[in-house]
Design a protein around this motif. Structure first.
Motif, PDB file in Angstrom:
ATOM      1  N   TYR A   1       0.836  -1.199   0.000  1.00 32.21           N
ATOM      2  CA  TYR A   1       0.000   0.000   0.000  1.00 32.21           C
ATOM      3  C   TYR A   1       0.870   1.248   0.000  1.00 32.21           C
ATOM      4  N   ALA A   2       0.354   2.277  -0.622  1.00 35.67           N
ATOM      5  CA  ALA A   2       0.958   3.596  -0.470  1.00 35.67           C
ATOM      6  C   ALA A   2       0.747   4.059   0.964  1.00 35.67           C
ATOM      7  N   ASP A   3       1.707   4.816   1.470  1.00 35.74           N
ATOM      8  CA  ASP A   3       1.587   5.287   2.854  1.00 35.74           C
ATOM      9  C   ASP A   3       0.314   6.094   3.069  1.00 35.74           C
ATOM     10  N   SER A   4      -0.106   6.803   2.043  1.00 33.35           N
ATOM     11  CA  SER A   4      -1.268   7.692   2.182  1.00 33.35           C
ATOM     12  C   SER A   4      -2.580   6.939   2.383  1.00 33.35           C
ATOM     13  N   VAL A   5      -2.609   5.646   2.079  1.00 32.22           N
ATOM     14  CA  VAL A   5      -3.870   4.891   2.202  1.00 32.22           C
ATOM     15  C   VAL A   5      -3.781   3.749   3.203  1.00 32.22           C
ATOM     16  N   LYS A   6      -2.610   3.512   3.751  1.00 32.18           N
ATOM     17  CA  LYS A   6      -2.452   2.417   4.721  1.00 32.18           C
ATOM     18  C   LYS A   6      -3.408   2.579   5.888  1.00 32.18           C
ATOM     19  N   GLY A   7      -4.054   1.476   6.246  1.00 31.98           N
ATOM     20  CA  GLY A   7      -4.991   1.494   7.354  1.00 31.98           C
ATOM     21  C   GLY A   7      -6.393   1.932   6.961  1.00 31.98           C
ATOM     22  N   ARG A   8      -6.553   2.462   5.741  1.00 35.04           N
ATOM     23  CA  ARG A   8      -7.876   2.913   5.284  1.00 35.04           C
ATOM     24  C   ARG A   8      -8.369   2.091   4.091  1.00 35.04           C
ATOM     25  N   PHE A   9      -7.454   1.690   3.224  1.00 32.47           N
ATOM     26  CA  PHE A   9      -7.820   0.943   2.014  1.00 32.47           C
ATOM     27  C   PHE A   9      -7.372  -0.512   2.157  1.00 32.47           C
ATOM     28  N   THR A  10      -8.135  -1.399   1.545  1.00 35.85           N
ATOM     29  CA  THR A  10      -7.784  -2.822   1.533  1.00 35.85           C
ATOM     30  C   THR A  10      -7.970  -3.372   0.126  1.00 35.85           C
ATOM     31  N   ILE A  11      -6.918  -3.975  -0.400  1.00 37.37           N
ATOM     32  CA  ILE A  11      -6.995  -4.621  -1.697  1.00 37.37           C
ATOM     33  C   ILE A  11      -7.206  -6.113  -1.483  1.00 37.37           C
ATOM     34  N   SER A  12      -8.036  -6.700  -2.324  1.00 34.70           N
ATOM     35  CA  SER A  12      -8.283  -8.139  -2.243  1.00 34.70           C
ATOM     36  C   SER A  12      -8.614  -8.650  -3.641  1.00 34.70           C
ATOM     37  N   ARG A  13      -8.647  -9.968  -3.774  1.00 35.71           N
ATOM     38  CA  ARG A  13      -8.963 -10.541  -5.076  1.00 35.71           C
ATOM     39  C   ARG A  13      -9.740 -11.834  -4.909  1.00 35.71           C
ATOM     40  N   ASP A  14     -10.545 -12.129  -5.914  1.00 37.41           N
ATOM     41  CA  ASP A  14     -11.274 -13.385  -5.986  1.00 37.41           C
ATOM     42  C   ASP A  14     -10.897 -14.024  -7.317  1.00 37.41           C
ATOM     43  N   ASN A  15      -9.994 -14.982  -7.274  1.00 38.44           N
ATOM     44  CA  ASN A  15      -9.503 -15.575  -8.517  1.00 38.44           C
ATOM     45  C   ASN A  15     -10.576 -16.396  -9.231  1.00 38.44           C
ATOM     46  N   ALA A  16     -11.549 -16.878  -8.492  1.00 39.56           N
ATOM     47  CA  ALA A  16     -12.642 -17.620  -9.127  1.00 39.56           C
ATOM     48  C   ALA A  16     -13.516 -16.701  -9.966  1.00 39.56           C
ATOM     49  N   LYS A  17     -13.546 -15.422  -9.603  1.00 42.03           N
ATOM     50  CA  LYS A  17     -14.373 -14.446 -10.325  1.00 42.03           C
ATOM     51  C   LYS A  17     -13.533 -13.527 -11.213  1.00 42.03           C
ATOM     52  N   ASN A  18     -12.220 -13.747 -11.263  1.00 40.60           N
ATOM     53  CA  ASN A  18     -11.328 -12.898 -12.067  1.00 40.60           C
ATOM     54  C   ASN A  18     -11.508 -11.422 -11.722  1.00 40.60           C
ATOM     55  N   THR A  19     -11.602 -11.143 -10.451  1.00 40.16           N
ATOM     56  CA  THR A  19     -11.904  -9.782 -10.010  1.00 40.16           C
ATOM     57  C   THR A  19     -10.980  -9.373  -8.866  1.00 40.16           C
ATOM     58  N   VAL A  20     -10.550  -8.124  -8.914  1.00 42.32           N
ATOM     59  CA  VAL A  20      -9.796  -7.530  -7.820  1.00 42.32           C
ATOM     60  C   VAL A  20     -10.602  -6.363  -7.269  1.00 42.32           C
ATOM     61  N   TYR A  21     -10.500  -6.159  -5.972  1.00 44.78           N
ATOM     62  CA  TYR A  21     -11.302  -5.148  -5.285  1.00 44.78           C
ATOM     63  C   TYR A  21     -10.403  -4.154  -4.559  1.00 44.78           C
ATOM     64  N   LEU A  22     -10.956  -2.971  -4.332  1.00 45.55           N
ATOM     65  CA  LEU A  22     -10.311  -1.990  -3.468  1.00 45.55           C
ATOM     66  C   LEU A  22     -11.382  -1.427  -2.544  1.00 45.55           C
ATOM     67  N   GLN A  23     -11.335  -1.839  -1.292  1.00 46.24           N
ATOM     68  CA  GLN A  23     -12.240  -1.310  -0.284  1.00 46.24           C
ATOM     69  C   GLN A  23     -11.628  -0.047   0.293  1.00 46.24           C
ATOM     70  N   MET A  24     -12.353   1.056   0.191  1.00 46.82           N
ATOM     71  CA  MET A  24     -11.835   2.346   0.624  1.00 46.82           C
ATOM     72  C   MET A  24     -12.716   2.862   1.754  1.00 46.82           C
ATOM     73  N   ASN A  25     -12.131   2.992   2.918  1.00 49.89           N
ATOM     74  CA  ASN A  25     -12.835   3.496   4.094  1.00 49.89           C
ATOM     75  C   ASN A  25     -12.221   4.822   4.548  1.00 49.89           C
ATOM     76  N   SER A  26     -12.953   5.530   5.371  1.00 49.81           N
ATOM     77  CA  SER A  26     -12.479   6.816   5.917  1.00 49.81           C
ATOM     78  C   SER A  26     -11.947   7.709   4.807  1.00 49.81           C
ATOM     79  N   LEU A  27     -12.718   7.839   3.765  1.00 49.86           N
ATOM     80  CA  LEU A  27     -12.277   8.600   2.604  1.00 49.86           C
ATOM     81  C   LEU A  27     -12.097  10.071   2.931  1.00 49.86           C
ATOM     82  N   LYS A  28     -11.112  10.665   2.274  1.00 52.78           N
ATOM     83  CA  LYS A  28     -10.774  12.071   2.466  1.00 52.78           C
ATOM     84  C   LYS A  28     -10.909  12.796   1.125  1.00 52.78           C
ATOM     85  N   PRO A  29     -11.112  14.112   1.162  1.00 56.42           N
ATOM     86  CA  PRO A  29     -11.185  14.850  -0.109  1.00 56.42           C
ATOM     87  C   PRO A  29      -9.946  14.640  -0.980  1.00 56.42           C
TER      88      PRO A  29
END
Length: 122
Positions: free
Chosen positions: A60-88
């Motif tokens: 992770y970039a330092d600016s998003v550590k602790g707020r964003f989470t990357i994950s993947r589902d190889n069965a669905k050929n999909t990668v996700y980015l969960q973004m919490n505590s979003l800032k302007p």
């Protein structure tokens, strides 16, 4: 040829959450690292997060550590980015990228999606 299609962007208030998705096709998804980048108006594209082929290793970039989470589902050929505590300052076009190898440290990013807009209001 690899195709990447992002979705899930939108307008959210500061402190809110969004989940981006990236659907991949065109090669064996599970063999390659995947990443997220972003580009704000007037700025260069920057790294946000990356994940290895198995999902065990993430970066992770330092600016998003602790707020964003990357994950993947190889069965669905999909990668996700969960973004919490979003800032302007998270406002940007977010791009999905496919790597050239299975691990993040050795990969180069050769394939890109079209991007999805994320706007965080204050």
């Amino acid at each position: 040829q690899v195709q990447l299609v992002e979705s899930g962007g939108g307008l959210v208030q500061a402190g809110g959450s969004l989940r981006l998705s990236c659907a991949a096709s065109g090669r064996t998804f599970s063999r390659y690292a995947m990443g997220w980048f972003r580009q704000a108006p007037g700025k260069e594209r920057e790294f946000v997060a990356a994940i290895s082929w198995s999902g065990v290793s993430t970066n992770y970039a330092d600016s998003v550590k602790g707020r964003f989470t990357i994950s993947r589902d190889n069965a669905k050929n999909t990668v996700y980015l969960q973004m919490n505590s979003l800032k302007p300052e998270d406002t940007a076009v977010y791009y999905c990228a496919a790597g050239s190898t299975s691990v993040v440290v050795t990969t180069t990013w050769g394939y890109w999606g079209q991007g999805t807009q994320v706007t965080v209001s204050s």
